[in-house]
Design a protein around this motif. Sequence first.
Motif, short mmCIF file in Angstrom:
data_model
loop_
_atom_site.label_atom_id
_atom_site.label_comp_id
_atom_site.label_asym_id
_atom_site.label_seq_id
_atom_site.Cartn_x
_atom_site.Cartn_y
_atom_site.Cartn_z
N ASP A 17 0.84 -1.21 0.00
CA ASP A 17 0.00 0.00 0.00
C ASP A 17 0.87 1.26 0.00
OD1 ASP A 17 -2.77 1.08 0.17
OD2 ASP A 17 -2.01 1.98 2.01
N PHE A 18 2.07 1.14 0.58
CA PHE A 18 2.99 2.29 0.61
C PHE A 18 4.07 2.19 -0.49
CE2 PHE A 18 1.33 2.24 4.93
CZ PHE A 18 1.01 3.57 5.09
N ALA A 19 4.49 0.97 -0.78
CA ALA A 19 5.68 0.82 -1.61
C ALA A 19 5.45 -0.07 -2.83
CB ALA A 19 6.82 0.22 -0.76
N GLY A 20 4.19 -0.31 -3.17
CA GLY A 20 3.92 -1.19 -4.30
C GLY A 20 3.81 -0.42 -5.61
N ASP A 21 3.67 -1.18 -6.70
CA ASP A 21 3.46 -0.60 -8.01
C ASP A 21 1.98 -0.84 -8.36
OD1 ASP A 21 3.22 0.00 -10.66
OD2 ASP A 21 4.62 -1.54 -11.37
N PRO A 22 1.17 0.23 -8.45
CA PRO A 22 -0.26 0.03 -8.71
C PRO A 22 -0.54 -0.79 -9.96
CG PRO A 22 0.20 2.33 -8.17
CD PRO A 22 1.53 1.65 -8.30
N ALA B 1 1.07 -3.37 -10.83
CA ALA B 1 1.19 -4.78 -10.44
C ALA B 1 0.10 -5.18 -9.44
CB ALA B 1 2.57 -5.04 -9.84
N THR B 2 -0.17 -4.31 -8.45
CA THR B 2 -1.13 -4.69 -7.41
C THR B 2 -2.57 -4.55 -7.88
OG1 THR B 2 -1.24 -2.46 -6.49
CG2 THR B 2 0.42 -3.94 -5.53
N GLY B 3 -2.79 -3.66 -8.85
CA GLY B 3 -4.17 -3.41 -9.30
C GLY B 3 -4.95 -2.56 -8.32
N LYS B 4 -4.25 -1.99 -7.31
CA LYS B 4 -4.92 -1.13 -6.31
C LYS B 4 -4.19 0.21 -6.24
CE LYS B 4 -4.63 -4.54 -3.02
NZ LYS B 4 -4.88 -5.29 -1.78
N ASP B 5 -4.93 1.25 -5.81
CA ASP B 5 -4.29 2.56 -5.66
C ASP B 5 -3.37 2.55 -4.44
OD1 ASP B 5 -5.78 3.50 -7.79
OD2 ASP B 5 -7.44 4.14 -6.50
N LEU B 6 -2.31 3.37 -4.51
CA LEU B 6 -1.40 3.52 -3.35
C LEU B 6 -2.08 4.32 -2.24
CD1 LEU B 6 1.99 4.37 -5.10
CD2 LEU B 6 1.56 2.39 -3.63
N LEU B 7 -1.61 4.15 -1.01
CA LEU B 7 -2.00 4.93 0.18
C LEU B 7 -3.48 4.82 0.54
CD1 LEU B 7 0.12 8.21 -0.27
CD2 LEU B 7 0.77 6.04 0.75
N THR B 8 -4.11 3.76 0.04
CA THR B 8 -5.54 3.59 0.33
C THR B 8 -5.77 3.33 1.83
OG1 THR B 8 -5.81 2.69 -1.86
CG2 THR B 8 -7.60 2.29 -0.34
N ASP B 9 -4.94 2.46 2.42
CA ASP B 9 -5.10 2.16 3.85
C ASP B 9 -4.95 3.43 4.68
OD1 ASP B 9 -5.37 -0.53 3.28
OD2 ASP B 9 -3.24 -0.98 3.60
N LEU B 10 -3.96 4.24 4.29
CA LEU B 10 -3.71 5.49 5.01
C LEU B 10 -4.94 6.40 4.95
CD1 LEU B 10 -1.73 7.44 6.43
CD2 LEU B 10 -0.94 8.15 4.16
N ARG B 11 -5.48 6.56 3.75
CA ARG B 11 -6.68 7.40 3.58
C ARG B 11 -7.84 6.88 4.43
NH1 ARG B 11 -4.96 7.42 -1.75
NH2 ARG B 11 -4.03 9.44 -2.21
N GLU B 12 -7.92 5.53 4.53
CA GLU B 12 -9.02 4.93 5.30
C GLU B 12 -8.77 5.00 6.80
OE1 GLU B 12 -8.94 1.02 3.69
OE2 GLU B 12 -9.83 1.65 1.80
N GLY B 13 -7.66 5.60 7.19
CA GLY B 13 -7.37 5.72 8.62
C GLY B 13 -6.97 4.41 9.26
N MET C 118 -4.35 1.92 10.67
CA MET C 118 -2.96 1.92 11.18
C MET C 118 -2.36 0.54 10.93
SD MET C 118 -2.36 4.95 12.12
CE MET C 118 -0.82 4.80 13.03
N THR C 119 -1.80 0.40 9.73
CA THR C 119 -1.21 -0.89 9.38
C THR C 119 0.21 -0.98 9.95
OG1 THR C 119 -0.41 0.01 7.31
CG2 THR C 119 -2.58 -1.06 7.27
N TYR C 120 0.81 -2.16 9.85
CA TYR C 120 2.12 -2.38 10.48
C TYR C 120 3.19 -1.38 9.99
CZ TYR C 120 5.89 -4.97 12.68
OH TYR C 120 6.96 -5.33 13.46
N PRO C 121 3.31 -1.12 8.67
CA PRO C 121 4.32 -0.15 8.24
C PRO C 121 4.10 1.24 8.87
CG PRO C 121 3.27 -1.18 6.32
CD PRO C 121 2.61 -1.75 7.52
N LEU C 122 2.84 1.62 8.97
CA LEU C 122 2.55 2.94 9.54
C LEU C 122 2.85 2.96 11.04
CD1 LEU C 122 1.62 5.67 8.58
CD2 LEU C 122 -0.74 4.95 8.85
N LEU C 123 2.53 1.86 11.71
CA LEU C 123 2.83 1.78 13.16
C LEU C 123 4.34 1.86 13.38
CD1 LEU C 123 0.31 -1.00 14.20
CD2 LEU C 123 0.34 1.35 15.05
N LEU C 124 5.11 1.20 12.52
CA LEU C 124 6.58 1.28 12.66
C LEU C 124 7.07 2.69 12.38
CD1 LEU C 124 8.34 -1.91 11.23
CD2 LEU C 124 7.56 -1.41 13.54
N ALA C 125 6.46 3.35 11.39
CA ALA C 125 6.87 4.73 11.07
C ALA C 125 6.63 5.64 12.28
CB ALA C 125 6.12 5.23 9.84
#
Length: 353
Positions: A243-248, A250-262, A264-271
């Motif tokens: 969601d942060f570091a993928g290629d849309p 390849a993934t078929g999904k937009d980037l930063l979607t989890d972030l927009r949805e509020g 707190m995924t593991y990468p964001l918790l580590l950040a």
Amino acid sequence: MVSKDVKADDVVATLGDVCAARGLDALTARLAALQTLLAGDLAEVEAALAVVAKNGGTPAHESARHLLELGGKRLRPICVALASHVGSGFTPAALTFAVAVEMIHNATLLHDDVVDLGDRRRGADTARVVYGNAASIFGGDWLLAEALCRVQAAGVEGVLDRMLVVVREMVTAETLQLAARGRVRTSTSEYFKIVQGKTASLFQWAMFAGGRAGGVGTRECEALESYGGMLGLAFQIVDDVLDFAGDPEATGKDLLTDLREGKMTYPLLLAVERDPGLADELEANCRGDEVSVTPEIARRIGRVMSEGGVVQDCLALATRMCRDAAQSLEILPASQARSALQDVALATPLRRK
Ligand code: FPP
Ligand code: MG
């Protein structure tokens, strides 16, 4: 073949490509062998899913058809098939469970895209965008009910009971995730509780059901389940990294979607752990339970993640979990299926889609 442009065994091929690009020649070769091993089983799964997709003519059925026909990784049916080969092989019950697990997975996505207001999945508009929210929900309900009936009809002791518990776990995890939205100061234990329920539980079931369909004994089935749980957790961590570091593309999904949805995924918790000041900034950007993702906050998160080695740390954890998953199968007698499952685990942290 159901999918228009994505083959059922695409995930294995993609993992193989990534391994080849990284010079992991031995693993690439083994994944190619795995494709050959499963080609017949997965062709049967695709044929059965194509029949499911033909059902009915209502917008709900169209929604289910829309998602099923976009293909997908089919990783859960691959788990069922490989687990069955640990025993007597891909029996009719294993085929039923492989198809059912994919139907249930698709049902959850039809619901999830309504909850998350998701617009893109598998490189296309989501069913809810094309047919509306109600059709997407009922399409998911229909797939779920149909899958449960099929699991029941297979008549393998304990498999439906376990599935019902998994459905409850998935729903509970999603309700927890919904309640946690926009709550920036949450914990990794809360994150893993949610991921266990929403993702790992279905992988666990796939391994259990495949094992039971292949007549695998209780102790061996427990090892298969344990593998499925760890693989599922690692799979979701990689999903959250993408969601942060993928290629849309390849993934078929937009980037930063989890972030927009509020979320707190593991990468964001580590950040946030690396730079606690980020929590205040995220909170300042919260609008209700969503995060307003300005270019500044996106850049700031990107900087913290790259300076703090967040992606590497997430993938290192996923890799450890996958190694543990592979290790948990060591109690099984050596077989092509066991090795193939271990290879799928080793390749999972490398996936790009
Ligand atoms: C995707 O997660 C969604 C899930 C893994 C599970 C969704 C489960 C439900 C909606 C509840 C159970 C529903 C049924 C029909 C039993 P994500 O939003 O993190 O991933 P994404 O980026 O692919 O959307
Ligand atoms: Mg979602």
